[in-house]
Design a protein around this motif. Structure first.
Motif, PDB file in Angstrom:
ATOM      1  N   LEU A  61       6.920  -0.520  -1.566  1.00  0.00           N
ATOM      2  CA  LEU A  61       6.596  -0.028  -1.512  1.00  0.00           C
ATOM      3  C   LEU A  61       7.386   0.166  -0.633  1.00  0.00           C
ATOM      4  CD1 LEU A  61       3.115   1.215  -2.285  1.00  0.00           C
ATOM      5  CD2 LEU A  61       5.026   1.281  -3.381  1.00  0.00           C
ATOM      6  N   LEU A  62       7.076  -0.354   0.875  1.00  0.00           N
ATOM      7  CA  LEU A  62       7.687  -0.618   2.209  1.00  0.00           C
ATOM      8  C   LEU A  62       9.530  -0.299   1.929  1.00  0.00           C
ATOM      9  CD1 LEU A  62       6.087  -2.863   4.271  1.00  0.00           C
ATOM     10  CD2 LEU A  62       6.341  -0.852   4.157  1.00  0.00           C
ATOM     11  N   LEU A  63      10.086  -1.176   0.451  1.00  0.00           N
ATOM     12  CA  LEU A  63      11.709  -0.763   0.627  1.00  0.00           C
ATOM     13  C   LEU A  63      12.375   0.288   0.111  1.00  0.00           C
ATOM     14  CD1 LEU A  63      11.965  -4.356  -1.419  1.00  0.00           C
ATOM     15  CD2 LEU A  63      13.382  -3.710   1.042  1.00  0.00           C
ATOM     16  N   CYS A  64      11.355   0.706  -1.286  1.00  0.00           N
ATOM     17  CA  CYS A  64      11.377   2.365  -1.162  1.00  0.00           C
ATOM     18  C   CYS A  64      11.567   3.027  -0.335  1.00  0.00           C
ATOM     19  CB  CYS A  64      10.740   1.848  -3.223  1.00  0.00           C
ATOM     20  SG  CYS A  64       9.398   2.873  -2.985  1.00  0.00           S
ATOM     21  N   SER A  65      10.304   3.642   0.395  1.00  0.00           N
ATOM     22  CA  SER A  65       9.336   4.507   1.173  1.00  0.00           C
ATOM     23  C   SER A  65      10.883   5.015   1.277  1.00  0.00           C
ATOM     24  CB  SER A  65       9.622   4.295   2.592  1.00  0.00           C
ATOM     25  OG  SER A  65      10.053   3.494   3.128  1.00  0.00           O
ATOM     26  N   PRO A  66      12.098   5.501   1.584  1.00  0.00           N
ATOM     27  CA  PRO A  66      13.047   6.056   2.004  1.00  0.00           C
ATOM     28  C   PRO A  66      13.514   6.986   1.211  1.00  0.00           C
ATOM     29  CG  PRO A  66      13.614   4.021   2.910  1.00  0.00           C
ATOM     30  CD  PRO A  66      12.532   3.712   2.129  1.00  0.00           C
ATOM     31  N   VAL A  67      13.668   6.415  -0.471  1.00  0.00           N
ATOM     32  CA  VAL A  67      13.809   7.086  -1.464  1.00  0.00           C
ATOM     33  C   VAL A  67      13.077   8.843  -1.796  1.00  0.00           C
ATOM     34  CG1 VAL A  67      13.786   6.583  -3.920  1.00  0.00           C
ATOM     35  CG2 VAL A  67      14.377   5.061  -2.316  1.00  0.00           C
ATOM     36  N   PHE A  68      11.683   8.943  -0.953  1.00  0.00           N
ATOM     37  CA  PHE A  68      10.313   9.229  -1.816  1.00  0.00           C
ATOM     38  C   PHE A  68      10.808  10.640  -0.651  1.00  0.00           C
ATOM     39  CE2 PHE A  68       8.964   5.329  -3.538  1.00  0.00           C
ATOM     40  CZ  PHE A  68       8.740   6.018  -4.071  1.00  0.00           C
ATOM     41  N   ALA A  69      10.915  11.673  -1.348  1.00  0.00           N
ATOM     42  CA  ALA A  69      10.552  13.119   0.509  1.00  0.00           C
ATOM     43  C   ALA A  69       8.983  13.128   0.146  1.00  0.00           C
ATOM     44  CB  ALA A  69      11.502  14.524  -0.392  1.00  0.00           C
ATOM     45  N   GLY A  70       9.374  13.717   1.843  1.00  0.00           N
ATOM     46  CA  GLY A  70       7.672  14.442   1.977  1.00  0.00           C
ATOM     47  C   GLY A  70       7.052  13.295   2.487  1.00  0.00           C
ATOM     48  N   ASN A  71       5.328  13.195   2.280  1.00  0.00           N
ATOM     49  CA  ASN A  71       4.545  12.052   2.665  1.00  0.00           C
ATOM     50  C   ASN A  71       4.118  11.496   1.218  1.00  0.00           C
ATOM     51  OD1 ASN A  71       2.355  10.532   4.157  1.00  0.00           O
ATOM     52  ND2 ASN A  71       0.953  12.274   3.742  1.00  0.00           N
ATOM     53  N   MET A  72       4.436  10.527   1.657  1.00  0.00           N
ATOM     54  CA  MET A  72       4.068   9.449  -0.182  1.00  0.00           C
ATOM     55  C   MET A  72       2.781   8.460   0.636  1.00  0.00           C
ATOM     56  SD  MET A  72       4.473   6.969  -2.287  1.00  0.00           S
ATOM     57  CE  MET A  72       6.081   5.766  -1.690  1.00  0.00           C
ATOM     58  N   LYS A  73       2.197   8.012  -0.552  1.00  0.00           N
ATOM     59  CA  LYS A  73       1.057   6.699  -0.404  1.00  0.00           C
ATOM     60  C   LYS A  73       0.689   6.522  -1.600  1.00  0.00           C
ATOM     61  CE  LYS A  73      -1.149   9.129   4.600  1.00  0.00           C
ATOM     62  NZ  LYS A  73      -2.085   9.511   4.810  1.00  0.00           N
ATOM     63  N   PRO A  74       0.920   5.026  -1.476  1.00  0.00           N
ATOM     64  CA  PRO A  74       0.042   4.800  -2.814  1.00  0.00           C
ATOM     65  C   PRO A  74      -1.318   4.880  -2.963  1.00  0.00           C
ATOM     66  CG  PRO A  74       0.413   3.554  -1.142  1.00  0.00           C
ATOM     67  CD  PRO A  74       1.467   4.137  -0.719  1.00  0.00           C
ATOM     68  N   VAL A  75      -1.779   4.665  -4.031  1.00  0.00           N
ATOM     69  CA  VAL A  75      -3.341   4.410  -4.583  1.00  0.00           C
ATOM     70  C   VAL A  75      -3.783   3.309  -4.804  1.00  0.00           C
ATOM     71  CG1 VAL A  75      -5.653   5.653  -5.588  1.00  0.00           C
ATOM     72  CG2 VAL A  75      -3.825   7.557  -4.711  1.00  0.00           C
ATOM     73  N   LEU A  76      -4.596   2.901  -4.086  1.00  0.00           N
ATOM     74  CA  LEU A  76      -4.593   1.104  -4.583  1.00  0.00           C
ATOM     75  C   LEU A  76      -5.682   1.250  -5.373  1.00  0.00           C
ATOM     76  CD1 LEU A  76      -2.699  -0.859  -1.861  1.00  0.00           C
ATOM     77  CD2 LEU A  76      -2.142  -0.335  -4.128  1.00  0.00           C
ATOM     78  N   ASN A  77      -6.242   0.121  -5.567  1.00  0.00           N
ATOM     79  CA  ASN A  77      -7.561   0.071  -6.456  1.00  0.00           C
ATOM     80  C   ASN A  77      -8.958  -0.124  -5.461  1.00  0.00           C
ATOM     81  OD1 ASN A  77      -7.588  -0.288  -9.088  1.00  0.00           O
ATOM     82  ND2 ASN A  77      -7.617  -2.857  -8.737  1.00  0.00           N
ATOM     83  N   ASN A  78      -9.670   0.703  -5.971  1.00  0.00           N
ATOM     84  CA  ASN A  78     -10.550   0.698  -4.632  1.00  0.00           C
ATOM     85  C   ASN A  78     -10.270   2.041  -3.564  1.00  0.00           C
ATOM     86  OD1 ASN A  78     -12.504  -1.022  -6.095  1.00  0.00           O
ATOM     87  ND2 ASN A  78     -11.310  -2.858  -5.053  1.00  0.00           N
ATOM     88  N   THR A  79      -9.540   2.409  -4.202  1.00  0.00           N
ATOM     89  CA  THR A  79      -9.180   2.881  -2.324  1.00  0.00           C
ATOM     90  C   THR A  79      -9.967   4.405  -3.018  1.00  0.00           C
ATOM     91  OG1 THR A  79      -6.633   3.080  -2.751  1.00  0.00           O
ATOM     92  CG2 THR A  79      -7.447   5.524  -2.132  1.00  0.00           C
ATOM     93  N   GLN A  80     -10.584   5.607  -2.275  1.00  0.00           N
ATOM     94  CA  GLN A  80     -11.756   6.653  -2.047  1.00  0.00           C
ATOM     95  C   GLN A  80     -10.583   7.594  -1.881  1.00  0.00           C
ATOM     96  OE1 GLN A  80     -15.322   6.452  -1.956  1.00  0.00           O
ATOM     97  NE2 GLN A  80     -14.417   9.077  -2.829  1.00  0.00           N
ATOM     98  N   GLN A 129      10.560  19.438 -10.816  1.00  0.00           N
ATOM     99  CA  GLN A 129       9.482  18.819  -9.845  1.00  0.00           C
ATOM    100  C   GLN A 129       9.956  17.185  -9.914  1.00  0.00           C
ATOM    101  OE1 GLN A 129       5.870  19.897 -12.567  1.00  0.00           O
ATOM    102  NE2 GLN A 129       5.649  21.408 -11.417  1.00  0.00           N
ATOM    103  N   ILE A 130      10.134  16.432 -10.567  1.00  0.00           N
ATOM    104  CA  ILE A 130      10.111  14.742 -10.416  1.00  0.00           C
ATOM    105  C   ILE A 130      11.507  15.317  -9.817  1.00  0.00           C
ATOM    106  CG2 ILE A 130      11.231  12.997 -11.314  1.00  0.00           C
ATOM    107  CD1 ILE A 130       9.654  13.290 -14.013  1.00  0.00           C
ATOM    108  N   LYS A 131      12.114  15.823  -9.459  1.00  0.00           N
ATOM    109  CA  LYS A 131      13.306  15.450  -8.383  1.00  0.00           C
ATOM    110  C   LYS A 131      12.917  16.212  -6.801  1.00  0.00           C
ATOM    111  CE  LYS A 131      17.966  15.449  -7.313  1.00  0.00           C
ATOM    112  NZ  LYS A 131      18.696  14.002  -7.763  1.00  0.00           N
ATOM    113  N   GLU A 132      12.404  16.167  -7.122  1.00  0.00           N
ATOM    114  CA  GLU A 132      11.153  17.637  -5.840  1.00  0.00           C
ATOM    115  C   GLU A 132      11.142  15.772  -4.656  1.00  0.00           C
ATOM    116  OE1 GLU A 132       8.614  20.930  -6.086  1.00  0.00           O
ATOM    117  OE2 GLU A 132      10.504  21.924  -6.609  1.00  0.00           O
ATOM    118  N   ILE A 133      10.317  15.157  -5.536  1.00  0.00           N
ATOM    119  CA  ILE A 133       9.598  14.115  -5.504  1.00  0.00           C
ATOM    120  C   ILE A 133      10.455  12.549  -4.305  1.00  0.00           C
ATOM    121  CG2 ILE A 133       8.357  12.574  -5.852  1.00  0.00           C
ATOM    122  CD1 ILE A 133       6.425  14.097  -7.661  1.00  0.00           C
TER     123      ILE A 133
END
Length: 209
Positions: free
Chosen positions: A11-30, A116-120
């Motif tokens: 995720l750290l490597l690929c973060s420049p590809v995403f627009a806006g604020n992208m956060k992964p949702v891992l197991n047990n995330t609230q 919509q996918i292109k926006e992301i």
């Protein structure tokens, strides 16, 4: 634990590809969903919001399950992330991308359009499976530069446990997302079977095929 660390590294490597604020949702995330604002966030429970907790199913597929208000919903995805308050679910075995929405009673998935996918993924060119001819296609990238591509499935095919070769082009938990660093051949297949071939060329060269 090693799997989580590896995922975070990707995720750290690929973060420049995403627009806006992208956060992964891992197991047990609230997660918290605000019906008023129609947005998702990560945080402690609040009375005005619906609290969701994620876990992963056992067995084949490892699909994501979200529990909330004595209910639960199993998604068709094995990876989700928050994007500008939206919960995006990646059906990696299908090479399709959805959004989790609340219809006033339950949470459900809605498949995203290409726009919509292109926006992301604004830096990635979209490749459709249906555009492959005899399982082959050609893409172009700027000379001496890297280029991101996103393979999407607009057919009824299933791509469970497919992978790219060379492996170095793959840098994200989103199954169809890859980076072309040089001209050459990239394959996408199930352990070498049912192979899809992507020929990468520089955009200043004419196609002599």
């Amino acid at each position: 634990m090693k799997k989580i660390i590896f995922t975070l590294g990707l995720l750290l490597l690929c973060s420049p590809v995403f627009a806006g604020n992208m956060k992964p949702v891992l197991n047990n995330t609230q997660l918290l969903y605000s019906p008023k604002d129609n947005t998702f966030s990560i945080g402690a429970p609040v009375d005005s919001k619906i609290a969701l907790s994620k876990r992963t199913s056992t067995g084949t597929g490892n699909y994501s399950i979200y529990s909330y208000n004595n209910n639960e919903v199993m998604l068709g995805s094995d990876y989700e992330f928050l994007f500008n308050g939206r919960l995006i679910s990646c059906h990696n075995a299908d090479l399709k991308i959805f959004e989790v929405v609340y219809n006033g009673k339950i949470f459900e998935e809605k498949e995203l359009t290409q726009g919509q996918i292109k926006e992301i993924f604004p830096d990635a060119d979209i490749l459709l499976v249906s555009h492959f001819i005899d399982n082959k296609t050609t893409v172009r990238k700027p000379a001496f530069e890297k280029k991101d591509f996103l393979l999407l499935n607009d057919t009824d095919k299933y791509f469970y446990k497919y992978s790219f070769h060379p492996k170095s082009v793959k840098y994200s938990p989103v199954a169809g997302l890859f980076k072309a660093s040089s001209i050459g051949k990239i394959t996408f297949s199930h352990f070498g079977q049912d192979k899809y071939t992507i020929y990468v060329k520089n955009n200043f060269k004419k196609d002599n095929d």
